[in-house]
Every structure is written in structure tokens, then in C-alpha cells.
Design a protein around this motif. Structure first.
Motif, PDB file in Angstrom:
ATOM      1  N   ALA A 403      30.288  64.307  -1.131  1.00 55.66           N
ATOM      2  CA  ALA A 403      30.348  65.698  -1.583  1.00 55.66           C
ATOM      3  C   ALA A 403      29.581  66.616  -0.635  1.00 55.66           C
ATOM      4  O   ALA A 403      30.021  67.737  -0.328  1.00 55.66           O
ATOM      5  CB  ALA A 403      29.805  65.805  -2.997  1.00 55.66           C
ATOM      6  N   THR A 404      28.443  66.134  -0.149  1.00 56.72           N
ATOM      7  CA  THR A 404      27.608  66.941   0.743  1.00 56.72           C
ATOM      8  C   THR A 404      28.229  67.068   2.127  1.00 56.72           C
ATOM      9  O   THR A 404      28.287  68.168   2.693  1.00 56.72           O
ATOM     10  CB  THR A 404      26.204  66.319   0.838  1.00 56.72           C
ATOM     11  OG1 THR A 404      25.663  66.165  -0.476  1.00 56.72           O
ATOM     12  CG2 THR A 404      25.279  67.177   1.677  1.00 56.72           C
ATOM     13  N   VAL A 405      28.703  65.960   2.686  1.00 62.72           N
ATOM     14  CA  VAL A 405      29.309  65.984   4.017  1.00 62.72           C
ATOM     15  C   VAL A 405      30.522  66.910   4.032  1.00 62.72           C
ATOM     16  O   VAL A 405      30.697  67.723   4.959  1.00 62.72           O
ATOM     17  CB  VAL A 405      29.703  64.560   4.459  1.00 62.72           C
ATOM     18  CG1 VAL A 405      30.591  64.602   5.701  1.00 62.72           C
ATOM     19  CG2 VAL A 405      28.457  63.722   4.728  1.00 62.72           C
ATOM     20  N   GLY A 410      33.100  72.176   5.607  1.00 60.90           N
ATOM     21  CA  GLY A 410      34.042  73.179   5.149  1.00 60.90           C
ATOM     22  C   GLY A 410      35.252  72.654   4.431  1.00 60.90           C
ATOM     23  O   GLY A 410      36.298  73.318   4.403  1.00 60.90           O
ATOM     24  N   THR A 411      35.138  71.473   3.819  1.00 63.84           N
ATOM     25  CA  THR A 411      36.255  70.879   3.077  1.00 63.84           C
ATOM     26  C   THR A 411      35.887  70.818   1.598  1.00 63.84           C
ATOM     27  O   THR A 411      34.818  70.344   1.235  1.00 63.84           O
ATOM     28  CB  THR A 411      36.563  69.463   3.596  1.00 63.84           C
ATOM     29  OG1 THR A 411      36.939  69.552   4.966  1.00 63.84           O
ATOM     30  CG2 THR A 411      37.694  68.823   2.809  1.00 63.84           C
ATOM     31  N   GLU A 412      36.782  71.288   0.764  1.00 63.54           N
ATOM     32  CA  GLU A 412      36.517  71.314  -0.681  1.00 63.54           C
ATOM     33  C   GLU A 412      36.854  69.949  -1.290  1.00 63.54           C
ATOM     34  O   GLU A 412      37.964  69.722  -1.760  1.00 63.54           O
ATOM     35  CB  GLU A 412      37.318  72.430  -1.355  1.00 63.54           C
ATOM     36  CG  GLU A 412      36.856  73.820  -0.974  1.00 63.54           C
ATOM     37  CD  GLU A 412      35.385  74.064  -1.331  1.00 63.54           C
ATOM     38  OE1 GLU A 412      34.966  73.622  -2.412  1.00 63.54           O
ATOM     39  OE2 GLU A 412      34.681  74.677  -0.507  1.00 63.54           O
ATOM     40  N   TYR A 413      35.919  69.056  -1.245  1.00 64.85           N
ATOM     41  CA  TYR A 413      36.091  67.724  -1.832  1.00 64.85           C
ATOM     42  C   TYR A 413      34.740  67.246  -2.315  1.00 64.85           C
ATOM     43  O   TYR A 413      33.764  67.249  -1.553  1.00 64.85           O
ATOM     44  CB  TYR A 413      36.656  66.733  -0.807  1.00 64.85           C
ATOM     45  CG  TYR A 413      36.691  65.289  -1.285  1.00 64.85           C
ATOM     46  CD1 TYR A 413      37.688  64.855  -2.141  1.00 64.85           C
ATOM     47  CD2 TYR A 413      35.728  64.377  -0.866  1.00 64.85           C
ATOM     48  CE1 TYR A 413      37.732  63.531  -2.584  1.00 64.85           C
ATOM     49  CE2 TYR A 413      35.760  63.049  -1.300  1.00 64.85           C
ATOM     50  CZ  TYR A 413      36.763  62.639  -2.154  1.00 64.85           C
ATOM     51  OH  TYR A 413      36.796  61.325  -2.592  1.00 64.85           O
ATOM     52  N   CYS A 414      34.671  66.863  -3.565  1.00 65.35           N
ATOM     53  CA  CYS A 414      33.439  66.290  -4.113  1.00 65.35           C
ATOM     54  C   CYS A 414      33.620  64.830  -4.484  1.00 65.35           C
ATOM     55  O   CYS A 414      32.648  64.101  -4.590  1.00 65.35           O
ATOM     56  CB  CYS A 414      32.986  67.078  -5.342  1.00 65.35           C
ATOM     57  SG  CYS A 414      32.297  68.691  -4.935  1.00 65.35           S
ATOM     58  N   GLY A 415      34.886  64.396  -4.680  1.00 63.34           N
ATOM     59  CA  GLY A 415      35.096  63.045  -5.154  1.00 63.34           C
ATOM     60  C   GLY A 415      34.357  62.846  -6.463  1.00 63.34           C
ATOM     61  O   GLY A 415      34.371  63.700  -7.346  1.00 63.34           O
TER      62      GLY A 415
END
Length: 425
Positions: A403-405, A410-415
Motif C-alpha cells: 500500500a505504501t510503495v 502514484g498508483t492507487e492500490y492498497c491490496g
């Protein structure tokens, strides 16, 4: 400050003390980093300055400098004000030991939520995917009908079919394998189907082809996490395994950090076992495993390349050579050697680079048995875009890294994780 590149280095198996659910795995008391600290020979000044010894609730936490430990393991990080946190200075002096250096990074530990303690689940969770169900294991060996089908498809018989250490299996069955040309097939407490063969008896490409055949067979109730090629060389009793190991993993069940970064146009570079662990998914470039030293050579060379995205590095020697063999001295020296390579790595970091160091599980060289151990893992971060001295406390999942990386890049992904970017930037 914008982050252009993240270097995420996994010290394979370098846990920092048993997890709250360690009893389920028989691992209460395990402490990989702690065993190395207690050897009296651990010397990791770069990681120390990043905050290693300030991680809460470890056996090696330095008293009086890290604040009050958080009571619940799942409790999220402590808050810090802007005034309390400086910034990473970098520069040529960072990699040199000082008598009393301030913390030049962010630090904490992560709890695994996946239902296992192996490399595959650990890395998938780092990449944002928690695995709620354990992968199948075979504590009494593999079913006869499965091995018969494998033998029929590959044209070679099977010997061994036991549970244990790979070095022990090769010691016991190596000569028979050379004489008969059969596969040594064995497993461990992990979800693995391991195939060993002498490189002069069965060429590497045939061994890898045999592993691909096994991967095709191992589905459904037999769907182990990894099929592993275990080539060896030499003569009895001095057989040695080579760096030509190759893992054939299941594909992740859904998109990971790697897939999402790649789809958003970012570079995703894998070094070491990363390609194997993710079955090649989500990578734009890959470099095969050649051991810790050569993998770090690659990572340091990549600092000179112009890319925008993630460099994901696995250093497997900690686990494969020292952890499973319960070699405290060797494990400790491997950590020292890695820290020395940071003397080269850190001064070459650019202003928009972030380094993260973590692990995927434990494999305590001072613990009983030969298997992985259920432990917390460290998270250490540094770079000019992040603050100094931020205590991230005890995070609820390895997936917080993904989520942090992704937010950094600049990518909207938290998993399945929660970003800690707001706390460190």
C-alpha cells in the motif's frame, strides 16, 4: 518530495521475534535476528542507524531510546510531529560508522496475516495479497499415484519421497541418484515439491522441464506453493547444492502490487527469486538469482539506471544456506556482509529514491528443527523523500508495504494493507 524509485530488499527469513500466533506453528521462542545479536558477532551499523535496534518489543531493543512498546500486536504506528522528524541526508558519509549516530530512517515491524510461514505467502503478502488458507503440505510424503504419474511423464523413476532437509536428502540419496538416474523427490514442513538431481547426471534444462511437469500435475488438493529444482554437484560424501536452484510457483490468486504498478506504466524490476515467486507476473525486467553478493551487485548497478518504479530484490542465502542449516555464525556474517554492501548502495541513492528493507518470515538459526519460523519481520526505510526517526510501531500486515510503495509511486492500490506513507513523508 516526489518518489521516482523504490528499492525493496527482502532479507529472506530475517525475522525479528516470534509472532503472537507462533504457538500454532510450534515456534514460540524463535527469534532470527535475536540469535544473531546474541552471537556477539553481529555488526550492522547501517541498519542500526536506520533504526533496527529501536524496533519495539524485540529481544534486542535498546532500552531508553524507543519509547513505550505498543500493547496489542495489531496496533498501528505511533504518531510523530513534523518537528520530531528530520530528513535523510544521504551522502558519502552515511555508510561509515559513527560512535553515536542519530536515526537516519524509519523503523518498525510487521505481523504476517497469511495462514502460512513460507516464501510464497510471505512475498505475496508483501505485495498486497493475504492468503487466508494454508497451502497443502505432505508430512508423510506424496501419494504413490502422483509420483507414478510424474515418473511416467518424465521417463525417470523416483527415489526418497521423504520429509526433511535437502542437504540430508542429497547426502543419503545422492549416490543412488547418480547411479540410477532417478529423481530425488522430497518435501519439508512447507508447501513444496522438491526435485534434486546431480548436474552431471541430469542436465539443468531437463531438471527444469521435470519441474514444469510437476507444476502441471500439482493442482487441486496437490497444489503446493512451489516446485523447486535442487541441483547439486560433487562426489559423496561432499555433495554441494548449486546456485542453479529454480522455483516454480503458483500464480498469485489476484493482482498484486507488481501487476498494478506495471499496468500503470511503472517499471517493475525483479532481482533474485522474485520472478519465480510471482510466476513472472507483473515484471518488466528480471535478473535471476545468483546468491546474495551477485544480487546486490545487480541492485547497486541498477542505481545507475534511469527507471521509474520498483526494484524488488530477494536475498535468499540467509534462508537457504544458513537458516535451514541452523548456522548462527554463518547467518550473522551474511547479515554483516549485506550491511557492508549498504556502504556502496546508500551513497549512490538519488534524491528521489527510497530504500525499504524487510523479510518474508523467520528461519531462526538458533531454534530447534530446520523449518521456517513464525515471526514478525522488520521494516526499515530511508531516503530523502522520507523523514528520519519515525517509529512505525507494530503494523498489522506485511501488505502495508504494498500500500505504501504504490502510493509513493502514484498508483492507487492498497491490496489488503494500509499505507504508512503519511507518517513518513
Amino acid at each position: 518530495m516526489e518518489v521516482k524509485r523504490v528499492f525493496l530488499i527482502v532479507l529472506d527469513s530475517a525475522g525479528v521475534g516470534w509472532a503472537p500466533d507462533a504457538e500454532r506453528f510450534g515456534d514460540v521462542g524463535s527469534d532470527t535476528f535475536g540469535s544473531c545479536v546474541r552471537s556477539g558477532k553481529l555488526h550492522v551499523p547501517n541498519m542500526e542507524r536506520m533504526g533496527l535496534y529501536r524496533i519495539q518489543g524485540t529481544s534486542f531493543e535498546k532500552s531508553g531510546i524507543s519509547g513505550t512498546a505498543l500493547a496489542p500486536a495489531e496496533k498501528k504506528a505511533t504518531e510523530m510531529n513534523e518537528a520530531e522528524a528530520g530528513r535523510f541526508d544521504g551522502g558519502a558519509d552515511f555508510g561509515k560508522e559513527e560512535k553515536s549516530a542519530a536515526v537516519t530512517g524509519c523503523f518498525g515491524k510487521l505481523r504476517e496475516q497469511s495462514a502460512g510461514k513460507d516464501t510464497t505467502m510471505g512475498h505475496w503478502e508483501i505485495a498486497g495479497v493475504i492468503s487466508p488458507k494454508p497451502m497443502p503440505t505432505f508430512p508423510h510424503g506424496f501419494p504413490k499415484e502422483l509420483l507414478d504419474e510424474f515418473a511416467a511423464r518424465t521417463g525417470r523413476g523416483v527415489i526418497c519421497n521423504e520429509v526433511g532437509s535437502g542437504t540430508e536428502m542429497i547426502r543419503r540419496y545422492g549416490e543412488e541418484q547418480m547411479r540410477t538416474g532417478k529423481w530425488i523427490v522430497y518435501t519439508s514442513a512447507d508447501s513444496v515439491f522438491q526435485i534434486a538431481a546431480h548436474e552431471e547426471v541430469i542436465p539443468l534444462e531437463e531438471l527444469y522441464a521435470g519441474c514444469r511437469t510437476a507444476r502441471e500435475l500439482l493442482t487441486g488438493d496437490y497444489a503446493v506453493g512451489r516446485v523447486i529444482a535442487r541441483p547439486y554437484v560433487g562426489k559423496a560424501p561432499d555433495f554441494t547444492r548449486t546456485v542453479n536452484r529454480h522455483d516454480f510457483s503458483l500464480e498469485p490468486p489476484r493482482d498484486t502490487m507488481l501487476d498494478m504498478l506495471k499496468s500503470s506504466g511503472r517499471d517493475v524490476i525483479g532481482v533474485g527469486k522474485i520472478y519465480d515467486i510471482f510466476a513472472g507476473r507483473g515484471l518488466t525486467k528480471t535478473f535471476p538469482n545468483e546468491g546474495n553478493e551477485k544480487n546486490m551487485d545487480v541492485a547497486i548497478r541498477l542505481l545507475d539506471e534511469d527507471f521509474h518504479g520498483l526494484c524488488f530484490v530477494n536475498l535468499v542465502d540467509f534462508d537457504m544456506i544458513y537458516g535451514h542449516r541452523r548456522n548462527v555464525e554463518g547467518y550473522t556474517e551474511a547479515l554483516n556482509a549485506f550491511d557492508r554492501r549498504l556502504d556502496e548502495f546508500l551513497p549512490k541513492m538519488q534524491d528521489s529514491d527510497v530504500l525499504m528493507i524487510t523479510a518474508d518470515h523467520g528461519c531462526d538459526p538458533g531454534f530447534t528443527g530446520t523449518d521456517h519460523t513464525r515471526e514478525y519481520v522488520p521494516i526499515l526505510c530511508c531516503g530523502k523523500p522520507v523523514k528520519n526517526g519515525v517509529d512505525l510501531g507494530i503494523r498489522g500486515s506485511y501488505a502495508d508495504i504494498a500500500a505504501t510503495v504504490c502510493r509513493m509511486l502514484g498508483t492507487e492500490y492498497c491490496g489488503d494493507g494500509e499505507s504508512f506513507l503519511e507518517q513518513i513523508r
